[in-house]
Design a protein around this motif. Sequence first.
Motif, mmCIF file in Angstrom:
data_model
loop_
_atom_site.group_PDB
_atom_site.id
_atom_site.type_symbol
_atom_site.label_atom_id
_atom_site.label_comp_id
_atom_site.label_asym_id
_atom_site.label_seq_id
_atom_site.Cartn_x
_atom_site.Cartn_y
_atom_site.Cartn_z
ATOM 1 N N ILE A 50 -34.647 40.597 36.532
ATOM 2 C CA ILE A 50 -34.038 40.259 35.240
ATOM 3 C C ILE A 50 -34.008 38.743 35.001
ATOM 4 O O ILE A 50 -33.009 38.212 34.507
ATOM 5 C CB ILE A 50 -32.604 40.830 35.146
ATOM 6 C CG1 ILE A 50 -31.793 40.453 36.409
ATOM 7 C CG2 ILE A 50 -32.637 42.339 34.966
ATOM 8 C CD1 ILE A 50 -30.327 40.847 36.324
ATOM 9 N N PRO A 51 -35.097 38.023 35.303
ATOM 10 C CA PRO A 51 -35.060 36.555 35.204
ATOM 11 C C PRO A 51 -34.818 36.036 33.793
ATOM 12 O O PRO A 51 -34.090 35.055 33.601
ATOM 13 C CB PRO A 51 -36.442 36.136 35.718
ATOM 14 C CG PRO A 51 -37.326 37.326 35.437
ATOM 15 C CD PRO A 51 -36.431 38.509 35.693
ATOM 16 N N ASN A 52 -35.426 36.668 32.797
ATOM 17 C CA ASN A 52 -35.287 36.184 31.423
ATOM 18 C C ASN A 52 -33.865 36.381 30.898
ATOM 19 O O ASN A 52 -33.334 35.544 30.170
ATOM 20 C CB ASN A 52 -36.279 36.906 30.505
ATOM 21 C CG ASN A 52 -37.717 36.632 30.895
ATOM 22 O OD1 ASN A 52 -38.177 35.490 30.884
ATOM 23 N ND2 ASN A 52 -38.443 37.677 31.276
ATOM 24 N N GLU A 53 -33.258 37.504 31.273
ATOM 25 C CA GLU A 53 -31.898 37.789 30.830
ATOM 26 C C GLU A 53 -30.908 36.832 31.479
ATOM 27 O O GLU A 53 -30.005 36.308 30.817
ATOM 28 C CB GLU A 53 -31.528 39.244 31.148
ATOM 29 C CG GLU A 53 -32.307 40.268 30.353
ATOM 30 C CD GLU A 53 -32.037 40.188 28.860
ATOM 31 O OE1 GLU A 53 -30.863 40.022 28.476
ATOM 32 O OE2 GLU A 53 -32.998 40.281 28.082
ATOM 33 N N LEU A 54 -31.062 36.583 32.771
ATOM 34 C CA LEU A 54 -30.151 35.669 33.461
ATOM 35 C C LEU A 54 -30.303 34.242 32.929
ATOM 36 O O LEU A 54 -29.316 33.491 32.864
ATOM 37 C CB LEU A 54 -30.418 35.692 34.968
ATOM 38 C CG LEU A 54 -30.025 36.979 35.701
ATOM 39 C CD1 LEU A 54 -30.426 36.890 37.164
ATOM 40 C CD2 LEU A 54 -28.530 37.264 35.581
ATOM 41 N N ALA A 55 -31.509 33.880 32.518
ATOM 42 C CA ALA A 55 -31.759 32.528 32.017
ATOM 43 C C ALA A 55 -30.997 32.253 30.718
ATOM 44 O O ALA A 55 -30.747 31.083 30.382
ATOM 45 C CB ALA A 55 -33.260 32.313 31.800
ATOM 46 N N GLN A 56 -30.629 33.299 29.997
ATOM 47 C CA GLN A 56 -29.882 33.107 28.750
ATOM 48 C C GLN A 56 -28.417 32.734 29.007
ATOM 49 O O GLN A 56 -27.713 32.321 28.082
ATOM 50 C CB GLN A 56 -29.974 34.371 27.882
ATOM 51 C CG GLN A 56 -31.379 34.624 27.364
ATOM 52 C CD GLN A 56 -31.466 35.822 26.422
ATOM 53 O OE1 GLN A 56 -30.528 36.620 26.306
ATOM 54 N NE2 GLN A 56 -32.586 35.959 25.754
ATOM 55 N N ASN A 57 -27.964 32.892 30.248
ATOM 56 C CA ASN A 57 -26.628 32.423 30.650
ATOM 57 C C ASN A 57 -25.542 32.926 29.693
ATOM 58 O O ASN A 57 -24.768 32.162 29.125
ATOM 59 C CB ASN A 57 -26.626 30.890 30.690
ATOM 60 C CG ASN A 57 -25.511 30.325 31.554
ATOM 61 O OD1 ASN A 57 -25.181 30.896 32.586
ATOM 62 N ND2 ASN A 57 -24.943 29.220 31.145
ATOM 63 N N LYS A 58 -25.487 34.242 29.531
ATOM 64 C CA LYS A 58 -24.625 34.815 28.489
ATOM 65 C C LYS A 58 -23.497 35.697 29.008
ATOM 66 O O LYS A 58 -22.646 36.119 28.229
ATOM 67 C CB LYS A 58 -25.480 35.618 27.507
ATOM 68 C CG LYS A 58 -26.276 36.771 28.148
ATOM 69 C CD LYS A 58 -27.296 37.341 27.167
ATOM 70 C CE LYS A 58 -28.209 38.340 27.850
ATOM 71 N NZ LYS A 58 -29.318 38.754 26.976
ATOM 72 N N LEU A 59 -23.458 36.006 30.300
ATOM 73 C CA LEU A 59 -22.401 36.884 30.791
ATOM 74 C C LEU A 59 -21.757 36.306 32.044
ATOM 75 O O LEU A 59 -22.450 35.884 32.970
ATOM 76 C CB LEU A 59 -22.938 38.283 31.065
ATOM 77 C CG LEU A 59 -21.854 39.369 31.130
ATOM 78 C CD1 LEU A 59 -22.360 40.674 30.518
ATOM 79 C CD2 LEU A 59 -21.393 39.618 32.552
#
Length: 248
Positions: free
Chosen positions: A85-94
């Motif tokens: 999930i690299p792209n999701e974690l990169a958004q730094n949203k949770l």
Amino acid sequence: MEVEVEANGLQDSLESNEVEKRKVGLMRARVESEDPSSKDLDDFMIRRFLRARDLDIDKASALLLKYLGWRRAFIPNGSISTSEIPNELAQNKLFMQGQDKKGRPIIVVFGGRHKPYKGHLEEFKRFVVYCLERICASMPGGEEKFIAIADIEGWGYTNSDIRAYLAALSILQDCYPERLGKLFLVHVPYIFMTAWKVVYPFIDSKTKKKIIFVENKNIRSALLGDIDESQLPDVYGGKLPLVPIQDS
């Protein structure tokens, strides 16, 4: 008179617990006969699925069996790794840190940081499962729910992602039932309500009762009703700094 009312309430509660306990046993037997892997499940999980379907054994068993099949297919290794999930974690949203006054873990999600990208839906689903697994694993003994703050500040049409919202809702309601304790929606811009109106009909009645829209002027006082200042995220005037979900 008050003593009599309390006694009657206690009696009703005991009888209700006995009914629920008996139904958990019946449901376990039903599910184990169809899927032997369910023998590894504890009574708390069976009870959550049972409660999610208002103690209807048929409906609850069907939901649990569907979940077990989904889990084998979606999480074949038993867990989701950060490398998936690299792209999701990169958004730094949770983020996740602290506990509310009932001991429930607190998560904070920033809706304005979510941006769809090409082919993102499957990775987003893995991200949702990754987060829910970490949240559930962080719960202290005897606690089964978490509390969430969804901060929608800065949300616009570039953040709108109805398919992702519905996917997250489906995973939460069908695969992790009775896990959400309360959801605060804060800094909600008017434009967000266009997406909310699309998603709202898909939210089950139990979940709807847990959702609270908070006016900007009341955010800190509303959160302090459930969260002690020492456990409140610092972005809302509390003492705890935000910690990304993968670092919590």
